[in-house]
Design an enzyme around this catalytic site. Structure first.
Site, PDB file in Angstrom:
ATOM      1  N   PHE A  34       0.834  -1.217   0.108  1.00 53.07           N
ATOM      2  CA  PHE A  34      -0.125  -0.023  -0.138  1.00 53.07           C
ATOM      3  C   PHE A  34       0.952   1.093   0.013  1.00 53.07           C
ATOM      4  O   PHE A  34       1.815   1.289   0.767  1.00 53.07           O
ATOM      5  CB  PHE A  34      -0.946   0.036   1.235  1.00 53.07           C
ATOM      6  CG  PHE A  34      -1.851   0.923   1.211  1.00 53.07           C
ATOM      7  CD1 PHE A  34      -3.332   0.566   0.673  1.00 53.07           C
ATOM      8  CD2 PHE A  34      -1.970   2.190   1.940  1.00 53.07           C
ATOM      9  CE1 PHE A  34      -4.229   1.729   0.756  1.00 53.07           C
ATOM     10  CE2 PHE A  34      -2.732   3.032   1.829  1.00 53.07           C
ATOM     11  CZ  PHE A  34      -4.188   2.876   1.232  1.00 53.07           C
TER      12      PHE A  34
ATOM     13  N   ASP B  49       1.933  -5.383   8.698  1.00 54.83           N
ATOM     14  CA  ASP B  49       0.591  -4.438   8.357  1.00 54.83           C
ATOM     15  C   ASP B  49      -0.625  -5.260   8.281  1.00 54.83           C
ATOM     16  O   ASP B  49      -0.583  -6.112   7.345  1.00 54.83           O
ATOM     17  CB  ASP B  49       0.903  -3.658   7.401  1.00 54.83           C
ATOM     18  CG  ASP B  49      -0.134  -2.440   7.178  1.00 54.83           C
ATOM     19  OD1 ASP B  49      -1.270  -2.588   7.591  1.00 54.83           O
ATOM     20  OD2 ASP B  49       0.110  -1.416   6.702  1.00 54.83           O
TER      21      ASP B  49
ATOM     22  N   TYR C 110     -11.151   0.761  10.750  1.00 57.16           N
ATOM     23  CA  TYR C 110     -12.169   1.373  10.053  1.00 57.16           C
ATOM     24  C   TYR C 110     -12.538   0.307   8.802  1.00 57.16           C
ATOM     25  O   TYR C 110     -13.342   0.539   8.120  1.00 57.16           O
ATOM     26  CB  TYR C 110     -12.023   2.721   9.530  1.00 57.16           C
ATOM     27  CG  TYR C 110     -10.480   2.991   8.984  1.00 57.16           C
ATOM     28  CD1 TYR C 110     -10.613   2.603   7.472  1.00 57.16           C
ATOM     29  CD2 TYR C 110      -9.627   3.573   9.661  1.00 57.16           C
ATOM     30  CE1 TYR C 110      -9.186   2.568   6.724  1.00 57.16           C
ATOM     31  CE2 TYR C 110      -8.416   3.824   8.770  1.00 57.16           C
ATOM     32  CZ  TYR C 110      -8.401   3.341   7.328  1.00 57.16           C
ATOM     33  OH  TYR C 110      -7.214   3.545   6.774  1.00 57.16           O
ATOM     34  N   LYS C 111     -11.582  -0.675   8.556  1.00 56.29           N
ATOM     35  CA  LYS C 111     -11.968  -1.574   7.353  1.00 56.29           C
ATOM     36  C   LYS C 111     -13.030  -2.844   8.082  1.00 56.29           C
ATOM     37  O   LYS C 111     -14.022  -2.235   8.448  1.00 56.29           O
ATOM     38  CB  LYS C 111     -10.699  -2.006   6.953  1.00 56.29           C
ATOM     39  CG  LYS C 111     -10.031  -0.978   6.083  1.00 56.29           C
ATOM     40  CD  LYS C 111      -8.409  -1.253   5.718  1.00 56.29           C
ATOM     41  CE  LYS C 111      -8.179  -0.161   4.880  1.00 56.29           C
ATOM     42  NZ  LYS C 111      -6.539  -0.213   4.619  1.00 56.29           N
TER      43      LYS C 111
ATOM     44  N   ARG D  14     -12.586  -4.692  -7.006  1.00 49.45           N
ATOM     45  CA  ARG D  14     -12.215  -5.120  -5.661  1.00 49.45           C
ATOM     46  C   ARG D  14     -13.557  -5.450  -5.146  1.00 49.45           C
ATOM     47  O   ARG D  14     -14.549  -4.509  -4.889  1.00 49.45           O
ATOM     48  CB  ARG D  14     -11.323  -4.296  -4.875  1.00 49.45           C
ATOM     49  CG  ARG D  14     -10.738  -4.794  -3.922  1.00 49.45           C
ATOM     50  CD  ARG D  14      -9.433  -3.762  -3.157  1.00 49.45           C
ATOM     51  NE  ARG D  14     -10.170  -2.387  -2.827  1.00 49.45           N
ATOM     52  CZ  ARG D  14      -9.517  -1.728  -1.548  1.00 49.45           C
ATOM     53  NH1 ARG D  14      -8.601  -2.417  -1.107  1.00 49.45           N
ATOM     54  NH2 ARG D  14     -10.126  -0.910  -1.547  1.00 49.45           N
TER      55      ARG D  14
END
Ligand SMILES: *Cc1c(COP(=O)(O)O)cnc(C)c1O
Length: 416
Positions: free
Chosen positions: A129, A201, A226-227, A375
């Site tokens: 990322f 991560d 928050y995911k 996605r």
């Protein structure tokens, strides 16, 4: 699986189906983007009201003690810990992944400087990322001591890229674009055998796949809430440092919340003995408090049950897309092997952006990642098998009727 009724039958037999009621899902929407922003837990509105009206409104300054605000980063860290194989006292919720990565990378380089000063390379993947790479680049520039970032183009090249110049290896367990999942146990062992530190991560792992940080003896880790954890937009991230490293790792954002006695108000920084040293300053309490509502739903199940359903949802999605949409030039970029994928499935399509927009107009929400990546995230707490069936049906109609060609679907917002 051949009919929509078969999908409904799977939902009737699903032991996790009852958890869906604990989320406030918008009517008429199939949400396959919980990998980017989890949905609102039903309990969050009431919790927010309590934090605002009672704790802030009435309790005011007293709430730092009386409502437990000051202890919240640690208390919620302990609640999150079982989801990632961490022990009590090893996790805090604080800041963002980007900021925490700065702390953890700095701490790792500092430790290695004392132990093995010739190790000046951070190894990672080009496909990581971007913020992870940006933070490493910024830190290296700031330190100005000859550190470099070595990026591999293929996960298979990692073993050869790690050598006696490697200080630490910074990897994202599940890739945000392809959903590819690393073998954390094997890689951690390999990294440590070569004398480097293993930093993981877990942005697309926490709440998505079983993770056993202590079991694999990783060095340290971080992730967001928050995911998959449904903590809310911009909710604080988490940091994990195992007991064995807590006293030896020191981080440079030495703010007062990380001090061993913040209210002693001394002029010298002395880090907390435990995980508290990874805190920096005052936390966004309203947002932080709401993270608990998502974690409370996870406490009613376990990651292995969630993983079983997640794989079944994703397998159904892949099978149905390949059976029904095979003629439209979609390319699966997520591994089919269970051991190599997280909780999302990505397909490439030359017009992937417009297809995702056209799907959204039909009430099916996925997202798009450059280049060409469509996605779809699978969140077994609230996604049903029939949702998968209906989502593929919508995808088929968008592709077959080419509704994605409408000009409005080519318009790009700030966030894709
Ligand atoms: C989502 C994500 C981030 C986000 O970082 P923030 O600082 O919380 O915005 C970082 N790294 C990875 C791998 C991610 O998937």
């Amino acid at each position: 699986m051949t009919t929509r009724d078969d999908a409904l039958a799977l939902d009737s037999a699903d032991p996790l189906a009852r958890l869906r009621d604990q989320f406030a899902l918008p009517a008429g929407t199939i949400y396959l983007d919980g990998n980017s922003l989890g949905v609102l837990p039903a309990a969050a509105a009431q919790r927010a009201q309590m934090v605002l009206a009672t704790e802030w409104g009435e309790g005011l300054i007293r709430s730092w003690n009386d409502a437990g605000w000051f202890a919240l980063p640690r208390r919620l860290g302990d609640k999150l810990a079982p989801l990632i194989g961490a022990a009590p006292g090893e996790v805090v919720l604080t800041d963002t992944i980007s900021v925490n990565l700065f702390k953890l990378l700095s701490a790792g380089l500092h430790l290695q400087q004392a132990r093995a000063p010739t190790r000046r390379v951070i190894v990672s993947e080009r496909a990581n990322f971007p913020t992870d790479l940006y933070i490493a680049q910024g830190l290296i520039k700031q330190l100005d001591r000859g550190y470099t970032l070595r990026l591999v183009d293929d996960a298979a090249a990692l073993p050869d890229a790690i050598d006696d110049t490697t200080a630490l290896v910074m990897l994202t367990h599940v890739n945000y674009r392809t959903g590819y999942m690393h073998d954390m146990a094997t890689l951690t062992r390999l990294i440590q055998q070569k004398g480097a530190l293993a930093l993981w991560d877990l942005a697309h792992s926490a709440g998505a796949v079983p993770v056993d940080l202590n079991g694999v003896e990783a060095d340290y880790a971080l992730g967001c809430t928050y995911k998959y954890l449904n903590g809310g937009p911009g909710a604080p991230a988490f940091v994990w440092v195992p007991q064995r490293h807590q006293k030896t790792l020191t981080q440079p954002l030495s703010g007062w919340w990380g001090h061993r006695a913040p209210f002693a108000m001394t002029s010298d920084y002395q880090p907390d003995d435990g995980i508290g040293r990874f805190l920096c300053g005052t936390q966004p309490i309203v947002s932080l408090a709401l993270v608990e509502c998502g974690l409370d739903v996870f406490s009613q199940t376990d990651m292995h049950a969630l993983r079983r359903k997640s794989l079944a949802l994703a397998d159904l999605f892949i099978d149905q897309v390949q059976a029904r949409c095979g003629a439209f030039g979609l390319k699966l970029i997520t591994p089919r092997e269970h051991a190599q994928r997280g909780s999302q499935v990505s397909f490439e399509h030359p017009q992937g952006y417009a297809v995702i927009q056209a799907l959204s107009a039909r009430g099916v929400i996925g997202d798009y990642r450059e280049p060409h990546g469509m996605r779809f995230g699978f969140t077994p707490l609230y996604t049903r098998f029939v949702d998968i069936w209906d989502a593929v049906d919508a995808l088929y109609h968008v592709l077959a009727s080419e509704t994605w060609r409408a000009p409005e679907f080519a318009v790009r917002g700030n966030v894709t």
